[in-house]
Motif scaffolding. Structure first.
Motif, PDB file in Angstrom:
ATOM      1  N   ASN A 131      -0.692   6.573  -2.200  1.00 28.05           N
ATOM      2  CA  ASN A 131      -0.414   5.130  -2.250  1.00 28.05           C
ATOM      3  C   ASN A 131      -1.503   4.381  -3.001  1.00 28.05           C
ATOM      4  O   ASN A 131      -2.000   3.329  -2.553  1.00 28.05           O
ATOM      5  N   THR A 132      -1.881   4.921  -4.131  1.00 31.71           N
ATOM      6  CA  THR A 132      -2.873   4.276  -4.982  1.00 31.71           C
ATOM      7  C   THR A 132      -2.319   4.068  -6.381  1.00 31.71           C
ATOM      8  O   THR A 132      -1.363   4.732  -6.794  1.00 31.71           O
ATOM      9  N   MET A 133      -2.953   3.171  -7.103  1.00 32.67           N
ATOM     10  CA  MET A 133      -2.523   2.831  -8.453  1.00 32.67           C
ATOM     11  C   MET A 133      -3.743   2.457  -9.268  1.00 32.67           C
ATOM     12  O   MET A 133      -4.722   1.917  -8.717  1.00 32.67           O
ATOM     13  N   SER A 134      -3.703   2.760 -10.552  1.00 31.36           N
ATOM     14  CA  SER A 134      -4.799   2.402 -11.446  1.00 31.36           C
ATOM     15  C   SER A 134      -4.267   1.672 -12.660  1.00 31.36           C
ATOM     16  O   SER A 134      -3.102   1.846 -13.040  1.00 31.36           O
ATOM     17  N   LEU A 135      -5.128   0.874 -13.251  1.00 32.21           N
ATOM     18  CA  LEU A 135      -4.800   0.196 -14.502  1.00 32.21           C
ATOM     19  C   LEU A 135      -5.960   0.444 -15.460  1.00 32.21           C
ATOM     20  O   LEU A 135      -7.061  -0.069 -15.246  1.00 32.21           O
ATOM     21  N   ASN A 180       5.827  -3.160  -3.409  1.00 38.05           N
ATOM     22  CA  ASN A 180       7.051  -3.409  -2.647  1.00 38.05           C
ATOM     23  C   ASN A 180       7.128  -2.306  -1.596  1.00 38.05           C
ATOM     24  O   ASN A 180       7.491  -1.176  -1.884  1.00 38.05           O
ATOM     25  N   VAL A 181       6.772  -2.671  -0.377  1.00 43.34           N
ATOM     26  CA  VAL A 181       6.485  -1.699   0.681  1.00 43.34           C
ATOM     27  C   VAL A 181       7.624  -1.622   1.690  1.00 43.34           C
ATOM     28  O   VAL A 181       8.107  -2.647   2.186  1.00 43.34           O
ATOM     29  N   ILE A 182       8.026  -0.385   1.990  1.00 41.05           N
ATOM     30  CA  ILE A 182       8.960  -0.112   3.091  1.00 41.05           C
ATOM     31  C   ILE A 182       8.128   0.472   4.227  1.00 41.05           C
ATOM     32  O   ILE A 182       7.495   1.519   4.058  1.00 41.05           O
ATOM     33  N   GLN A 183       8.095  -0.196   5.356  1.00 45.34           N
ATOM     34  CA  GLN A 183       7.222   0.244   6.443  1.00 45.34           C
ATOM     35  C   GLN A 183       7.877   1.297   7.332  1.00 45.34           C
ATOM     36  O   GLN A 183       7.187   2.171   7.842  1.00 45.34           O
ATOM     37  N   GLY A 200      -2.278   1.272   5.822  1.00 44.12           N
ATOM     38  CA  GLY A 200      -1.528   0.715   6.936  1.00 44.12           C
ATOM     39  C   GLY A 200      -0.261   1.504   7.188  1.00 44.12           C
ATOM     40  O   GLY A 200      -0.127   2.645   6.770  1.00 44.12           O
ATOM     41  N   SER A 201       0.676   0.859   7.850  1.00 43.55           N
ATOM     42  CA  SER A 201       1.925   1.501   8.218  1.00 43.55           C
ATOM     43  C   SER A 201       2.886   1.470   7.033  1.00 43.55           C
ATOM     44  O   SER A 201       3.547   0.468   6.776  1.00 43.55           O
ATOM     45  N   ILE A 202       2.945   2.579   6.306  1.00 43.92           N
ATOM     46  CA  ILE A 202       3.739   2.647   5.073  1.00 43.92           C
ATOM     47  C   ILE A 202       4.654   3.860   5.121  1.00 43.92           C
ATOM     48  O   ILE A 202       4.183   4.984   5.289  1.00 43.92           O
ATOM     49  N   PHE A 203       5.945   3.622   4.945  1.00 44.22           N
ATOM     50  CA  PHE A 203       6.882   4.734   4.782  1.00 44.22           C
ATOM     51  C   PHE A 203       6.986   5.109   3.309  1.00 44.22           C
ATOM     52  O   PHE A 203       6.931   6.282   2.945  1.00 44.22           O
ATOM     53  N   GLY A 261      14.788   2.835   6.742  1.00 43.95           N
ATOM     54  CA  GLY A 261      15.869   1.916   7.035  1.00 43.95           C
ATOM     55  C   GLY A 261      15.515   0.459   6.835  1.00 43.95           C
ATOM     56  O   GLY A 261      16.404  -0.402   6.761  1.00 43.95           O
ATOM     57  N   ASP A 262      14.210   0.149   6.750  1.00 48.93           N
ATOM     58  CA  ASP A 262      13.786  -1.219   6.495  1.00 48.93           C
ATOM     59  C   ASP A 262      14.017  -1.580   5.039  1.00 48.93           C
ATOM     60  O   ASP A 262      14.066  -0.706   4.165  1.00 48.93           O
ATOM     61  N   SER A 263      14.109  -2.881   4.765  1.00 48.98           N
ATOM     62  CA  SER A 263      14.061  -3.362   3.391  1.00 48.98           C
ATOM     63  C   SER A 263      12.594  -3.454   2.970  1.00 48.98           C
ATOM     64  O   SER A 263      11.697  -3.504   3.810  1.00 48.98           O
ATOM     65  N   TRP A 264      12.377  -3.476   1.671  1.00 52.55           N
ATOM     66  CA  TRP A 264      10.979  -3.587   1.234  1.00 52.55           C
ATOM     67  C   TRP A 264      10.523  -5.041   1.265  1.00 52.55           C
ATOM     68  O   TRP A 264      11.318  -5.970   1.124  1.00 52.55           O
TER      69      TRP A 264
END
Length: 121
Positions: free
Chosen positions: A76-80, A98-101, A26-29, A104-107
């Motif tokens: 933007n991936t993660m594994s466990l 915790n995504v900043i789109q 999606g829209s991810i900064f 200048g936006d907050s997450w």
């Protein structure tokens, strides 16, 4: 819209390993912290592991030494990686970010839908 999707859950026997993945789209900064929580029936949700963008990690006491979290910031991936699984690891595992789109936006915290992990003989 931003989505996080987990994959890799399933049924394994005690002592075996399993690898969970989480992909954000999606829209991810930028994603500052990504991590995993889990919730077993009748229990509160508990932290499994978290991974800051810098690479620093944090683990719940019950999984230290057995689980390893890693992420790819560019994708933007993660594994466990979960080793030496025990019946008490049985739970629904949720990834979060915790995504900043926009700059200048907050997450904001976005959660995945969860994936079931069952450890049983």
């Amino acid at each position: 819209q931003v989505q996080l999707v987990e994959s890799g859950g399933g049924l394994v026997q005690p002592g075996e390993s399993l690898r969970l993945s989480c992909a954000a789209s999606g829209s991810i900064f930028e994603i500052t912290t990504m991590g995993w929580y889990r919730q077993a029936p009748g229990k509160e949700r508990e932290l499994v592991a978290s991974n800051r963008r810098s690479g620093s990690t944090n683990y719940g006491d019950s999984v230290k030494g057995r689980f390893t979290v890693s992420r790819d910031n560019a994708k933007n991936t993660m594994s466990l990686q979960m080793n030496s699984l025990k019946p008490e690891d049985t739970a629904v595992y949720y990834c979060y970010g915790n995504v900043i789109q926009k700059l200048g936006d907050s997450w904001v915290t976005i959660w995945g839908q969860g994936t079931q992990v069952t450890v049983s003989s």
